[in-house]
Design a protein around this motif. Structure first.
Motif, PDB file in Angstrom:
ATOM      1  N   GLY A   1       0.797  -1.221   0.000  1.00  0.00           N
ATOM      2  CA  GLY A   1       0.000   0.000   0.000  1.00  0.00           C
ATOM      3  C   GLY A   1       0.830   1.271   0.000  1.00  0.00           C
ATOM      4  O   GLY A   1       2.061   1.248   0.069  1.00  0.00           O
ATOM      5  N   GLU A   2       0.138   2.383  -0.067  1.00  0.00           N
ATOM      6  CA  GLU A   2       0.772   3.686  -0.068  1.00  0.00           C
ATOM      7  C   GLU A   2       1.219   4.062   1.345  1.00  0.00           C
ATOM      8  O   GLU A   2       0.605   3.650   2.326  1.00  0.00           O
ATOM      9  N   PHE A   3       2.270   4.856   1.431  1.00  0.00           N
ATOM     10  CA  PHE A   3       2.694   5.371   2.728  1.00  0.00           C
ATOM     11  C   PHE A   3       1.574   6.247   3.286  1.00  0.00           C
ATOM     12  O   PHE A   3       1.098   7.160   2.614  1.00  0.00           O
ATOM     13  N   GLY A   4       1.135   5.946   4.511  1.00  0.00           N
ATOM     14  CA  GLY A   4       0.029   6.681   5.105  1.00  0.00           C
ATOM     15  C   GLY A   4      -1.330   6.111   4.760  1.00  0.00           C
ATOM     16  O   GLY A   4      -2.353   6.578   5.253  1.00  0.00           O
ATOM     17  N   ASP A   5      -1.375   5.118   3.871  1.00  0.00           N
ATOM     18  CA  ASP A   5      -2.560   4.326   3.521  1.00  0.00           C
ATOM     19  C   ASP A   5      -3.424   4.923   2.409  1.00  0.00           C
ATOM     20  O   ASP A   5      -3.984   4.193   1.610  1.00  0.00           O
ATOM     21  N   GLY A   6      -3.565   6.255   2.330  1.00  0.00           N
ATOM     22  CA  GLY A   6      -4.372   6.839   1.269  1.00  0.00           C
ATOM     23  C   GLY A   6      -3.691   6.709  -0.084  1.00  0.00           C
ATOM     24  O   GLY A   6      -2.459   6.682  -0.177  1.00  0.00           O
ATOM     25  N   CYS A   7      -4.480   6.649  -1.165  1.00  0.00           N
ATOM     26  CA  CYS A   7      -3.890   6.400  -2.490  1.00  0.00           C
ATOM     27  C   CYS A   7      -4.336   7.372  -3.573  1.00  0.00           C
ATOM     28  O   CYS A   7      -3.900   7.261  -4.719  1.00  0.00           O
ATOM     29  N   VAL A   8      -5.210   8.330  -3.232  1.00  0.00           N
ATOM     30  CA  VAL A   8      -5.720   9.253  -4.247  1.00  0.00           C
ATOM     31  C   VAL A   8      -5.361  10.693  -3.890  1.00  0.00           C
ATOM     32  O   VAL A   8      -5.733  11.186  -2.822  1.00  0.00           O
ATOM     33  N   GLU A   9      -4.644  11.339  -4.782  1.00  0.00           N
ATOM     34  CA  GLU A   9      -4.307  12.740  -4.596  1.00  0.00           C
ATOM     35  C   GLU A   9      -5.459  13.617  -5.084  1.00  0.00           C
ATOM     36  O   GLU A   9      -5.976  13.423  -6.179  1.00  0.00           O
ATOM     37  N   ILE A  10      -5.853  14.583  -4.246  1.00  0.00           N
ATOM     38  CA  ILE A  10      -6.928  15.507  -4.597  1.00  0.00           C
ATOM     39  C   ILE A  10      -6.378  16.925  -4.527  1.00  0.00           C
ATOM     40  O   ILE A  10      -5.769  17.313  -3.527  1.00  0.00           O
ATOM     41  N   LYS A  11      -6.580  17.652  -5.566  1.00  0.00           N
ATOM     42  CA  LYS A  11      -6.066  19.016  -5.631  1.00  0.00           C
ATOM     43  C   LYS A  11      -6.585  19.848  -4.457  1.00  0.00           C
ATOM     44  O   LYS A  11      -7.782  19.853  -4.159  1.00  0.00           O
ATOM     45  N   GLY A  12      -5.659  20.510  -3.786  1.00  0.00           N
ATOM     46  CA  GLY A  12      -6.019  21.370  -2.667  1.00  0.00           C
ATOM     47  C   GLY A  12      -6.045  20.666  -1.322  1.00  0.00           C
ATOM     48  O   GLY A  12      -6.309  21.289  -0.299  1.00  0.00           O
ATOM     49  N   ILE A  13      -5.797  19.356  -1.321  1.00  0.00           N
ATOM     50  CA  ILE A  13      -5.796  18.579  -0.077  1.00  0.00           C
ATOM     51  C   ILE A  13      -4.398  18.006   0.151  1.00  0.00           C
ATOM     52  O   ILE A  13      -3.809  17.404  -0.750  1.00  0.00           O
ATOM     53  N   HIS A  14      -3.877  18.207   1.355  1.00  0.00           N
ATOM     54  CA  HIS A  14      -2.515  17.753   1.651  1.00  0.00           C
ATOM     55  C   HIS A  14      -2.417  16.230   1.695  1.00  0.00           C
ATOM     56  O   HIS A  14      -1.534  15.632   1.089  1.00  0.00           O
ATOM     57  N   GLU A  15      -3.341  15.574   2.429  1.00  0.00           N
ATOM     58  CA  GLU A  15      -3.297  14.131   2.593  1.00  0.00           C
ATOM     59  C   GLU A  15      -3.979  13.415   1.436  1.00  0.00           C
ATOM     60  O   GLU A  15      -4.972  13.891   0.895  1.00  0.00           O
ATOM     61  N   LYS A  16      -3.447  12.269   1.067  1.00  0.00           N
ATOM     62  CA  LYS A  16      -4.120  11.428   0.082  1.00  0.00           C
ATOM     63  C   LYS A  16      -5.366  10.811   0.710  1.00  0.00           C
ATOM     64  O   LYS A  16      -5.377  10.473   1.895  1.00  0.00           O
TER      65      LYS A  16
END
Length: 246
Positions: free
Chosen positions: A171-186
């Motif tokens: 998995g991705e580091f930190g668990d999230g996998c989708v980048e959203i414009k304007g949001i720091h965390e995936k």
């Protein structure tokens, strides 16, 4: 691209990667489960907080192996309030040792431990205590995540350093996998869907190995289908010495 489509594509990418890179480890884990079932040894599963969702996924469910025994610590489950207590309690030493000691686990049994970070005291202690009992330890973790973090157990160890068989969930580091414009965390956690795919795949392969050996695998039938209760009753009777949650 639409966030839903992006999430599904990323999950598919990770699943393909895990199947390719972790195939040997998953095969070893499946064989380990099949051996334990064939020898009428007990199989346990443990995790903390969201990591414990795989424990719920594996036991007492249609299509799953009837002999999977969860080790639930009420202070580490997601129905605790405030839920932030789970983050505090999983860092405490002593709880996992007591939980395992109060279970029916013994020499030669198997335990599957799931933790994305593999760093907290509760997870590391469970692995250490299981190894001290001569249990086989199967770990599911995120190596990229875990290797970047130090242990929170006094031993200085992390889960991947203690397993007999280690499966990387990729998995991705930190668990999230989708980048959203304007949001720091995936956004979009990966560990549960990937982990559930791993444990279900292992369970299917273990059942397949047992069938190849001429052993009827203890796969639970749906209790909501006609005849399900009767089928499951026979399984519970045959494997009553390996099932500790009834």
């Amino acid at each position: 691209m639409n966030g839903i489509k992006t999430y599904f594509k990323n999950i598919e990418r990770i699943l393909d990667s895990v199947q390719e890179s972790q195939g040997e480890a998953m095969e070893a884990a499946a064989k380990c489960l099949a051996d334990a079932i064939g020898q009428k040894r007990s199989i346990y599963v443990f995790g903390c907080s969201h990591g414990a969702i795989l424990s719920e996924e594996m036991f007492y469910r249609a299509g799953g192996l009837a002999v999977i025994n969860p080790l639930f610590n009420p202070s580490l489950m997601l129905n605790v309030r405030p839920v932030t207590l789970t983050s505090r309690f999983e860092r405490l030493e002593g709880q996992s040792k007591a939980l395992l000691e109060e279970s029916s686990a013994k020499d030669g049994d198997v335990i599957l431990i799931h933790s994305v970070s593999g760093r907290n005291a509760g997870i590391v202690e469970m692995a250490l205590e299981a190894k001290a009992m001569n249990m086989t330890v199967i770990g599911i973790t995120n190596l990229a995540y875990s290797e970047k973090n130090t242990s929170r157990h006094s031993s200085g160890k992390r889960l991947f350093e203690l397993c007999d068989i280690c499966i990387d969930n990729g998995g991705e580091f930190g668990d999230g996998c989708v980048e959203i414009k304007g949001i720091h965390e995936k956004a979009g956690a990966t560990s549960t869907v990937i982990g559930a795919s791993i444990v279900n795949g292992i369970s299917v392969r273990a059942a397949e190995i047992l069938a190849e050996r001429g052993i009827q695998p203890p796969v639970l039938h749906s209790a909501n289908a006609d005849g399900g209760d009767e089928i499951n009753k026979k399984i519970f009777e045959e494997y009553k010495d390996c099932i500790h949650y009834l």
